[in-house]
Scaffold this active site. Structure first.
Site, mmCIF file in Angstrom:
data_model
loop_
_atom_site.group_PDB
_atom_site.id
_atom_site.type_symbol
_atom_site.label_atom_id
_atom_site.label_comp_id
_atom_site.label_asym_id
_atom_site.label_seq_id
_atom_site.Cartn_x
_atom_site.Cartn_y
_atom_site.Cartn_z
ATOM 1 N N ASN A 7 5.581 8.546 3.880
ATOM 2 C CA ASN A 7 4.337 9.183 3.422
ATOM 3 C C ASN A 7 3.701 9.986 4.552
ATOM 4 O O ASN A 7 3.253 11.111 4.358
ATOM 5 C CB ASN A 7 3.331 8.130 2.938
ATOM 6 C CG ASN A 7 3.826 7.388 1.714
ATOM 7 O OD1 ASN A 7 4.107 7.991 0.690
ATOM 8 N ND2 ASN A 7 3.945 6.078 1.817
ATOM 9 N N ASP A 11 8.941 0.992 -9.421
ATOM 10 C CA ASP A 11 9.367 0.969 -8.024
ATOM 11 C C ASP A 11 10.784 0.398 -7.908
ATOM 12 O O ASP A 11 11.212 -0.417 -8.728
ATOM 13 C CB ASP A 11 8.397 0.097 -7.222
ATOM 14 C CG ASP A 11 8.589 0.259 -5.737
ATOM 15 O OD1 ASP A 11 7.819 1.027 -5.136
ATOM 16 O OD2 ASP A 11 9.519 -0.363 -5.172
ATOM 17 N N ALA A 39 12.045 -0.768 8.177
ATOM 18 C CA ALA A 39 12.533 -0.148 6.922
ATOM 19 C C ALA A 39 13.498 1.005 7.255
ATOM 20 O O ALA A 39 14.367 0.849 8.107
ATOM 21 C CB ALA A 39 11.360 0.297 6.060
ATOM 22 N N HIS A 53 5.081 6.341 13.221
ATOM 23 C CA HIS A 53 6.174 5.370 13.091
ATOM 24 C C HIS A 53 7.220 5.859 12.081
ATOM 25 O O HIS A 53 8.144 5.127 11.751
ATOM 26 C CB HIS A 53 5.612 4.026 12.650
ATOM 27 C CG HIS A 53 5.068 4.063 11.252
ATOM 28 N ND1 HIS A 53 4.180 5.013 10.816
ATOM 29 C CD2 HIS A 53 5.307 3.275 10.173
ATOM 30 C CE1 HIS A 53 3.890 4.812 9.552
ATOM 31 N NE2 HIS A 53 4.558 3.755 9.141
ATOM 32 N N HIS A 90 3.824 1.831 -0.956
ATOM 33 C CA HIS A 90 4.582 2.076 -2.190
ATOM 34 C C HIS A 90 3.612 2.432 -3.312
ATOM 35 O O HIS A 90 3.926 3.218 -4.189
ATOM 36 C CB HIS A 90 5.406 0.839 -2.582
ATOM 37 C CG HIS A 90 6.677 0.721 -1.798
ATOM 38 N ND1 HIS A 90 7.921 0.686 -2.377
ATOM 39 C CD2 HIS A 90 6.890 0.645 -0.472
ATOM 40 C CE1 HIS A 90 8.845 0.580 -1.445
ATOM 41 N NE2 HIS A 90 8.249 0.539 -0.278
ATOM 42 N N THR A 109 0.812 -1.221 0.000
ATOM 43 C CA THR A 109 0.000 0.000 0.000
ATOM 44 C C THR A 109 0.842 1.267 0.000
ATOM 45 O O THR A 109 0.597 2.190 -0.774
ATOM 46 C CB THR A 109 -0.946 -0.005 1.237
ATOM 47 O OG1 THR A 109 -1.605 -1.254 1.249
ATOM 48 C CG2 THR A 109 -1.950 1.117 1.165
ATOM 49 N N SER A 140 0.541 1.401 7.353
ATOM 50 C CA SER A 140 -0.265 0.345 6.739
ATOM 51 C C SER A 140 0.312 -1.050 6.952
ATOM 52 O O SER A 140 -0.280 -2.038 6.564
ATOM 53 C CB SER A 140 -0.357 0.601 5.227
ATOM 54 O OG SER A 140 0.925 0.449 4.642
ATOM 55 N N TRP A 188 -8.435 0.848 8.816
ATOM 56 C CA TRP A 188 -7.945 1.907 7.931
ATOM 57 C C TRP A 188 -8.594 3.248 8.260
ATOM 58 O O TRP A 188 -9.819 3.343 8.349
ATOM 59 C CB TRP A 188 -8.241 1.526 6.478
ATOM 60 C CG TRP A 188 -7.583 2.441 5.506
ATOM 61 C CD1 TRP A 188 -8.153 3.512 4.870
ATOM 62 C CD2 TRP A 188 -6.226 2.401 5.068
ATOM 63 N NE1 TRP A 188 -7.228 4.139 4.070
ATOM 64 C CE2 TRP A 188 -6.035 3.473 4.175
ATOM 65 C CE3 TRP A 188 -5.142 1.568 5.367
ATOM 66 C CZ2 TRP A 188 -4.812 3.727 3.562
ATOM 67 C CZ3 TRP A 188 -3.914 1.828 4.752
ATOM 68 C CH2 TRP A 188 -3.762 2.885 3.861
HETATM 69 N N1 UDP Z 1 -2.729 5.440 5.609
HETATM 70 C C1 UDP Z 1 -4.042 5.803 5.697
HETATM 71 N N2 UDP Z 1 -4.801 5.225 6.665
HETATM 72 C C2 UDP Z 1 -4.314 4.320 7.547
HETATM 73 C C3 UDP Z 1 -2.948 3.949 7.443
HETATM 74 C C4 UDP Z 1 -2.188 4.534 6.472
HETATM 75 O O1 UDP Z 1 -4.538 6.634 4.913
HETATM 76 O O2 UDP Z 1 -5.042 3.853 8.396
HETATM 77 C C5 UDP Z 1 -1.909 6.019 4.541
HETATM 78 C C6 UDP Z 1 -1.101 7.200 5.018
HETATM 79 O O3 UDP Z 1 -1.796 8.400 4.787
HETATM 80 C C7 UDP Z 1 0.150 7.078 4.175
HETATM 81 C C8 UDP Z 1 0.291 5.591 3.939
HETATM 82 O O4 UDP Z 1 -0.990 5.042 4.116
HETATM 83 O O5 UDP Z 1 -0.020 7.729 2.953
HETATM 84 C C9 UDP Z 1 1.250 4.911 4.889
HETATM 85 O O6 UDP Z 1 2.526 5.135 4.432
HETATM 86 P P1 UDP Z 1 3.744 5.379 5.404
HETATM 87 O O7 UDP Z 1 4.942 5.595 4.540
HETATM 88 O O8 UDP Z 1 3.437 6.463 6.370
HETATM 89 O O9 UDP Z 1 3.871 4.063 6.265
HETATM 90 P P2 UDP Z 1 3.924 2.485 5.931
HETATM 91 O O10 UDP Z 1 2.541 2.088 5.601
HETATM 92 O O11 UDP Z 1 4.895 2.289 4.809
HETATM 93 O O12 UDP Z 1 4.391 1.875 7.186
#
Ligand code: UDP
Length: 501
Positions: free
Chosen positions: A378, A128, A397, A374, A25, A23, A298, A356
């Protein structure tokens, strides 16, 4: 003077995007694809059905807006690798036993994708970082490949520093601090905070080497970052690696301007469904800058022992909060959390979102005052854009490096004090105690240092908005990149014409 046939052809730039199947990425690379389409480029996104379901809504809206963009779906070979239909992405709910099989299935799509680059007559591919083979595929077709590197320039610069100088080899213990050599700032880490593949050679180390080799063979890299945020590290990275790169961010801010784009982003749900959950009403009843938004992205989940510490820290902090929690398992009951939810609902102190959350919409609400994050890249970009300081709690990561940017370089966040890197699909050993979490929250929401951080991050949020407007740094980069790709196409078309006997 009229344009030549070749010039007219070159003007119609066809670019193919290939997101990785996770998600966080998918979200930024799809936003970059949409950005290209906003700039008159013909865009095709190649992906599998489940990944497409995450973002197809936004592509449909862009098509209705008159942009030339579409998704080309290829079937994921689930049954061939022994996976149930529909399991084809990496996220917090992916069963650990299925991860290797998803990777295997993905590698089986290579030939089909390569054929599509040719059949769809791509002038450029943007793929990617986890598709290193695409650098050679593009070279075979004589077209440029742009690599999408998730994460900050600082994180990629730090990885480069560790790999080159191996500062962790000279220390006496796992927790002794060492400096990351050669970077523009003095940044200190411990061995335990480094990703395992940088501490010692693992299978992932080899994959990262392939990715770095493919980056060198690529035309350049794309980052969801912007000059005013980490221009120093962009320059450092380009010099250190000898690669070209463009900052196009914040891409989410740029392409998700309507509420419908923001609501559905990342899970394909409609705005109405999210509004139905009541979080908006709850937030609207709160004073400005008063609510903490607590989310860990995510991909991660916590064990009960950690959830208890977070819950207690939030309750004892006295601040109102929204906490996004991923269930460990749908069937698993957590009576502690059920009681907690009932209590904070009754007192109206907290709002729990299971699964979500519509993060972009939540972060534009004035009631939010700060994030516990965390340090996913994003989320950092989204928090900066919204002008909120952060309590940083990196997990996996490149997140421990991103934390350094937030706390030490930009000074827009305070560290919760996480000591140990873990894998995204692993709980790890560390449980951060409620007192540590509480201290960071108190400082974040304080009128002293908290206010200073808020002032700095608000200025960066303003800079983010300027970056994507006319004359802004990211906009200038975008225009320059599209022009450069058109010129490359023109050269290719011309050389093909002259090559005909
Ligand atoms: N996100 C969201 N709702 C959630 C969890 C994540 O909209 O409940 C979106 C968040 O806005 C971001 C992405 O998912 O754009 C998560 O990316 P991030 O790089 O912060 O973290 P990762 O998921 O890679 O740990």
């Amino acid at each position: 003077m009229g344009s030549s046939q070749a010039e007219v052809e070159a003007d119609k730039l066809k670019v193919i995007f290939v997101p990785f199947l996770s998600t966080s990425h998918i979200i930024p690379i799809v936003d970059i694809g949409r950005l290209f389409a906003m700039h008159g480029v013909d865009v095709t996104i190649i992906t599998t059905p489940v990944a497409a379901s995450i973002f197809q809504n936004s592509i449909d809206r862009d098509t209705a807006r008159g942009h030339s963009i579409r998704t080309h779906i290829i079937k994921f070979p689930a049954s061939q690798v022994g996976l149930p239909e529909g399991v084809e992405t990496f996220n917090a709910d992916t069963p650990p036993g299925m991860i290797a099989k998803i990777a295997q299935g993905l590698s089986m799509l290579k030939e089909e994708m390569e054929q599509l680059f040719e059949d769809l007559e791509a002038d450029c591919i943007v793929t990617d970082m986890f598709y290193p083979w695409t650098a050679d595929a593009a070279a075979k077709l004589g077209i440029p490949r742009l690599i999408f590197l998730g994460g900050s320039y600082l994180a990629h610069s730090a990885q480069h520093s560790v790999k080159n100088y191996m500062p962790h080899k000279e220390i006496g213990s796992d927790t002794e601090k060492f400096n990351l050599p050669g970077l523009p700032h003095k940044l200190e880490m411990t061995l335990l905070q480094l990703p395992d593949w940088l501490r010692a050679t693992t299978g992932y180390t080899y994959l990262m080497e392939m990715i770095r080799d493919s980056e060198k063979k690529s035309y350049g890299s794309l980052f969801d970052s912007f000059n005013e945020l980490e221009g120093t590290y962009q320059e450092h990275y380009k010099k250190a690696t000898g690669t070209k790169s463009w900052s196009l961010g914040p891409v989410s801010l740029w392409v998700n301007q309507d509420a419908s784009d923001k609501a559905g982003r990342g899970n394909g749900k409609a705005e109405e469904e999210d509004k139905g959950q009541g979080w908006l009403e709850w937030l609207n009843s709160k004073p400005d800058n008063s609510v903490l938004y607590v989310s860990f992205g995510s991909m991660s989940k916590f064990p009960s022992s950690q959830l208890v510490e977070i819950a207690q820290a939030l309750e004892e902090s006295g601040h109102d909060f929204i906490w996004v929690i991923k269930k460990k398992d749908e069937s698993e009951e957590d009576s502690f959390l059920e009681e907690f939810e009932k209590r904070v609902k009754a007192s109206k102190k907290g709002y729990l979102i299971w699964g979500w959350a519509p993060q972009l919409l939540i972060l534009e609400n004035k009631a939010i005052g700060g994030l516990v994050t965390h340090c996913g890249w994003n989320t950092i970009i989204e928090s900066v854009n919204a002008g909120f300081p952060m309590a940083t709690w990196p997990l996996f990561a490149e997140q421990f490096f991103n934390e350094k940017l937030v706390t030490d370089v930009l000074k827009i966040g305070v560290a919760v004090g996480a000591k140990e890197w873990r894998n995204w699909n692993d709980f790890g050993k560390e449980v951060v105690k409620k007192d540590e979490i509480g201290k960071a929250i108190a400082l974040l929401m304080s009128s002293g240092e908290g206010e200073d951080m808020r002032r700095r991050v608000t200025a960066l949020g303003d800079a983010a908005k300027r970056a994507v407007q006319g004359g802004g740094s990211s906009q200038a980069n975008m225009l320059e990149l599209v022009q450069e790709l058109k010129e490359l196409k023109l050269q290719r078309v011309n050389s093909n014409v002259t090559a005909i006997p």
